[in-house]
Design a protein around this motif. Structure first.
Motif, PDB file in Angstrom:
ATOM      1  N   GLY A   1     -10.692 -41.388 -26.354  1.00  0.00           N
ATOM      2  CA  GLY A   1      -9.651 -41.114 -27.335  1.00  0.00           C
ATOM      3  C   GLY A   1      -9.255 -42.338 -28.131  1.00  0.00           C
ATOM      4  O   GLY A   1      -8.294 -42.298 -28.895  1.00  0.00           O
TER       5      GLY A   1
ATOM      6  N   THR B   1      -9.118 -37.566 -26.195  1.00  0.00           N
ATOM      7  CA  THR B   1      -8.806 -37.153 -27.565  1.00  0.00           C
ATOM      8  C   THR B   1      -7.818 -38.137 -28.174  1.00  0.00           C
ATOM      9  O   THR B   1      -7.022 -38.748 -27.454  1.00  0.00           O
ATOM     10  CB  THR B   1      -8.201 -35.737 -27.598  1.00  0.00           C
ATOM     11  OG1 THR B   1      -7.008 -35.717 -26.793  1.00  0.00           O
ATOM     12  CG2 THR B   1      -9.190 -34.714 -27.071  1.00  0.00           C
TER      13      THR B   1
ATOM     14  N   GLN C   1      -3.736 -38.750 -27.255  1.00  0.00           N
ATOM     15  CA  GLN C   1      -3.583 -37.870 -26.101  1.00  0.00           C
ATOM     16  C   GLN C   1      -2.280 -38.139 -25.359  1.00  0.00           C
ATOM     17  O   GLN C   1      -1.620 -37.208 -24.881  1.00  0.00           O
ATOM     18  CB  GLN C   1      -4.770 -38.066 -25.151  1.00  0.00           C
ATOM     19  CG  GLN C   1      -4.708 -37.227 -23.884  1.00  0.00           C
ATOM     20  CD  GLN C   1      -5.948 -37.406 -23.024  1.00  0.00           C
ATOM     21  OE1 GLN C   1      -7.060 -37.518 -23.550  1.00  0.00           O
ATOM     22  NE2 GLN C   1      -5.779 -37.458 -21.718  1.00  0.00           N
TER      23      GLN C   1
END
Length: 336
Positions: free
Chosen positions: A319, A227, A230
């Motif tokens: 991410g 993500t 992160q």
């Protein structure tokens, strides 16, 4: 590259294509591609076209200069700031944040211990001292932002920060001793002022020891991200864990020593917020704020980067983000 040419020159006649040298044809191709991608999105874009181009050009320039292929938001570093004034803004932001945390907490502690009328002076003096400490730490050791995924102890890192920690402890001891002595002198006279100044001065020296312990805690980097940002989010979670542990442990310790529990909880709060994970979060927040105020990035950077993937300028990889072609990155970087 073939996909870029297909999208850029879709519907065009071969006679309309440029017949210049290679560099001019390449520039024409990417200009046409960028305009075509904006046209596909229509008028309902969340960001103005020129602003989007400016942000992409800045990002491409930084990635090109730093030889980065994949961009991670948590890898933003103070070295990406372009002027000395911006670097000073970043340093001052860290100092102000540290000053607010230490100053307000210390001021409230003094208020609870000594009563009304003291919090303003105590908070002001200790707040300025806290800002000085934060700025000193930043200048001496915090040259880059290191997100913390997991924490472990490093004797080598603690040893390397021994001298710096002792210097910080000495400075903090002088600030705490002088400020508390000044406050007590205005309330109880010279004898009590000297006594309290020595006590708080010695306790300030303990800050250096705490600093050494905190610097001995080292974190592993983010190896695989899924993500955006992160690393910073996980650092924030680790900082919260340290904060809760610190507040509870120091609160109990203060209770056993018959010291105001709030004072112990405040020390635990500082311990959690100024652990490596907490420092990384404060650094990242201040850096993002400086970059935003100077127009280099939007505030919600992940939302913008996701938008550029829909424009097919960037591609999301876990991410992180990459330009769909290295030549497109170089095209944006050359226009900055």
């Amino acid at each position: 590259m073939l996909n870029i040419m297909t999208l850029a020159y879709q519907g065009m006649l071969i006679e309309d294509l440029p017949n210049n040298n290679l560099e001019q044809r390449r520039q024409h191709l990417f200009n046409a591609y960028v305009e075509r991608m904006f046209q596909r999105r229509g008028a309902h874009s969340p960001y103005p076209q020129q602003q989007t181009k400016r942000w992409l050009r800045w990002l491409a320039k930084q990635m090109s200069e730093k030889s980065q292929t994949v961009f991670l938001i948590e890898r933003l570093q103070p070295s990406w700031l372009e002027t000395n004034w911006q670097k000073w803004m970043y340093a001052i932001g860290i100092a102000v944040m540290g000053g607010l945390i230490i100053g307000l907490g210390a001021g409230l502690s003094i208020e609870l211990i000594l009563g009304k009328g003291v919090i303003l002076m105590g908070g002001l003096i200790l707040g300025l001292g806290g800002g000085l400490i934060a700025g000193l730490i930043l200048r001496l050791v915090l040259h880059q932002i290191e997100p913390v995924e997991h924490i472990k102890w490093s004797w080598v890192k603690a040893k390397n920060n021994l001298v710096i920690g002792l210097r910080i402890g000495l400075i903090v001891g002088l600030i705490f001793g002088f400020s508390s002595g000044l406050i007590m002198f205005s309330i109880s006279g010279q004898a009590v002022a000297i006594q309290e100044g020595l006590i708080y001065g010695c306790s300030g020296l303990g800050t250096g020891i705490v600093f050494i312990l905190l610097r001995g805690l080292t974190g592993g980097g983010i190896e695989t991200t899924t993500t955006p940002n992160q690393g910073i989010w996980q650092s924030a979670q680790n900082s919260m864990v340290f904060t809760v542990i610190g507040v509870l442990a120091m609160g109990v310790f203060a209770y056993l020593l018959d010291v105001p529990i709030f004072l112990g909880a405040f020390v635990g709060l500082v311990f959690g917020l100024f652990c490596p994970a907490g420092i990384a979060c404060m650094q990242h927040l201040n850096l993002r704020l400086v970059l935003y105020c100077n127009g280099y990035i939007p505030w919600n950077y992940a939302r913008f980067l996701d938008y550029t993937t829909r424009l097919i300028f960037l591609q999301k990889v876990g991410g992180g983000y990459i330009f769909i072609h290295r030549l497109l990155l170089e095209h944006f970087a050359a226009q900055y």
